[in-house]
Design a protein around this motif. Structure first.
Motif, mmCIF file in Angstrom:
data_model
loop_
_atom_site.group_PDB
_atom_site.id
_atom_site.type_symbol
_atom_site.label_atom_id
_atom_site.label_comp_id
_atom_site.label_asym_id
_atom_site.label_seq_id
_atom_site.Cartn_x
_atom_site.Cartn_y
_atom_site.Cartn_z
ATOM 1 N N GLU A 1 0.827 -1.199 0.000
ATOM 2 C CA GLU A 1 0.000 0.000 0.000
ATOM 3 C C GLU A 1 0.866 1.256 0.000
ATOM 4 N N GLY A 2 0.597 2.193 -0.933
ATOM 5 C CA GLY A 2 1.301 3.450 -0.994
ATOM 6 C C GLY A 2 2.737 3.354 -1.479
ATOM 7 N N HIS A 3 3.116 2.226 -2.062
ATOM 8 C CA HIS A 3 4.477 2.036 -2.563
ATOM 9 C C HIS A 3 4.425 1.689 -4.046
ATOM 10 N N LEU A 4 5.532 1.956 -4.717
ATOM 11 C CA LEU A 4 5.640 1.533 -6.110
ATOM 12 C C LEU A 4 5.682 0.022 -6.158
ATOM 13 N N PRO A 5 5.294 -0.555 -7.289
ATOM 14 C CA PRO A 5 5.366 -2.012 -7.401
ATOM 15 C C PRO A 5 6.805 -2.494 -7.261
ATOM 16 N N ALA B 1 -7.002 5.232 -9.813
ATOM 17 C CA ALA B 1 -6.294 6.508 -9.911
ATOM 18 C C ALA B 1 -5.673 6.613 -11.302
ATOM 19 N N CYS B 2 -5.716 7.804 -11.886
ATOM 20 C CA CYS B 2 -5.130 8.041 -13.201
ATOM 21 C C CYS B 2 -4.171 9.221 -13.111
ATOM 22 N N CYS B 3 -3.104 9.139 -13.871
ATOM 23 C CA CYS B 3 -2.170 10.255 -13.954
ATOM 24 C C CYS B 3 -1.470 10.185 -15.303
ATOM 25 N N GLN B 4 -0.830 11.275 -15.681
ATOM 26 C CA GLN B 4 -0.057 11.278 -16.917
ATOM 27 C C GLN B 4 1.207 12.089 -16.723
ATOM 28 N N MET B 5 2.243 11.685 -17.432
ATOM 29 C CA MET B 5 3.552 12.331 -17.346
ATOM 30 C C MET B 5 4.238 12.265 -18.695
ATOM 31 N N GLU B 6 5.148 13.207 -18.912
ATOM 32 C CA GLU B 6 5.989 13.190 -20.102
ATOM 33 C C GLU B 6 7.414 12.895 -19.668
ATOM 34 N N GLU C 1 -2.968 4.138 -15.185
ATOM 35 C CA GLU C 1 -4.172 3.863 -14.410
ATOM 36 C C GLU C 1 -3.811 2.802 -13.385
ATOM 37 N N ILE C 2 -4.120 3.096 -12.151
ATOM 38 C CA ILE C 2 -3.817 2.181 -11.060
ATOM 39 C C ILE C 2 -5.139 1.712 -10.478
ATOM 40 N N THR C 3 -5.293 0.411 -10.346
ATOM 41 C CA THR C 3 -6.499 -0.143 -9.727
ATOM 42 C C THR C 3 -6.114 -0.775 -8.395
ATOM 43 N N ARG C 4 -7.066 -0.708 -7.482
ATOM 44 C CA ARG C 4 -6.834 -1.238 -6.136
ATOM 45 C C ARG C 4 -7.872 -2.289 -5.812
ATOM 46 N N MET D 1 4.596 8.617 -10.180
ATOM 47 C CA MET D 1 3.915 7.326 -10.023
ATOM 48 C C MET D 1 3.567 7.080 -8.560
ATOM 49 N N LEU D 2 4.475 7.439 -7.661
ATOM 50 C CA LEU D 2 4.229 7.242 -6.232
ATOM 51 C C LEU D 2 3.045 8.082 -5.765
ATOM 52 N N ALA D 3 2.956 9.324 -6.249
ATOM 53 C CA ALA D 3 1.821 10.181 -5.899
ATOM 54 C C ALA D 3 0.514 9.561 -6.379
ATOM 55 N N CYS D 4 0.558 8.955 -7.548
ATOM 56 C CA CYS D 4 -0.623 8.295 -8.102
ATOM 57 C C CYS D 4 -0.995 7.066 -7.267
ATOM 58 N N VAL D 5 0.003 6.293 -6.874
ATOM 59 C CA VAL D 5 -0.227 5.076 -6.084
ATOM 60 C C VAL D 5 -0.775 5.424 -4.703
ATOM 61 N N LYS D 6 -0.341 6.546 -4.132
ATOM 62 C CA LYS D 6 -0.754 6.918 -2.777
ATOM 63 C C LYS D 6 -2.174 7.461 -2.711
ATOM 64 N N GLY D 7 -2.824 7.639 -3.850
ATOM 65 C CA GLY D 7 -4.202 8.121 -3.849
ATOM 66 C C GLY D 7 -5.118 7.196 -3.061
ATOM 67 N N SER D 8 -6.302 7.688 -2.727
ATOM 68 C CA SER D 8 -7.196 6.903 -1.875
ATOM 69 C C SER D 8 -8.420 6.351 -2.608
#
Length: 139
Positions: free
Chosen positions: A3-7, A61-66, A84-87, A50-57
């Motif tokens: 939880e709240g960590h990168l894979p 969660a979706c995010c995008q980066m270049e 897209e991160i699914t929990r 990615m970590l900010a995206c994973v830490k969502g509640s």
């Protein structure tokens, strides 16, 4: 994934058949191999995003980066990544899905347009001086 960590960097990647066009025979099989292809200057920013995206509640969660990725030719190209991160039950991250879009040409065109606009602006700012100098030469 914790939880709240990168894979786990040893996590297996499931890549589309189109990824062969980007990575050729050197397509990474694990997450750490994929991160090795990210430009060194972009790795920390990518990890933080990615970590900010994973830490969502939320459950999803979706995010995008270049960032820049090394491709088959050995050159780095700019990509837009949408994650897209699914929990499972809004707690533990269960899947991380990433879609990449090559934006190298668009970034090059934007840079060329910016240079062109700067030249035009400088021309506008100095054209009065040039016209005044031409008037002095005629007199």
């Amino acid at each position: 994934m914790a939880e709240g960590h990168l894979p786990d960097m040893n996590s297996e990647l499931v890549l589309s058949t189109r990824s062969g066009a980007l990575f050729g025979h050197y397509a990474p099989a694990r997450l750490d191999g994929w991160f090795e292809r990210v430009h060194p200057d972009d790795r920390q920013t990518l990890r933080q995003g990615m970590l900010a995206c994973v830490k969502g509640s939320t459950e999803t969660a979706c995010c995008q980066m270049e960032f820049r990725l090394e491709v088959t030719s050995g050159e780095y190209r700019w990509f837009l990544a949408r994650y897209e991160i699914t929990r499972d039950g809004r707690v533990r991250t269960s899947h991380l899905l990433c879609a990449l879009r090559d934006i190298e040409v668009g970034r090059q065109q934007s840079a060329m347009l910016e240079v062109s606009m700067l030249r035009f602006q400088l021309t506008l700012e100095t054209i009065h001086d040039a016209l005044w100098d031409m008037g002095e030469l005629r007199a």
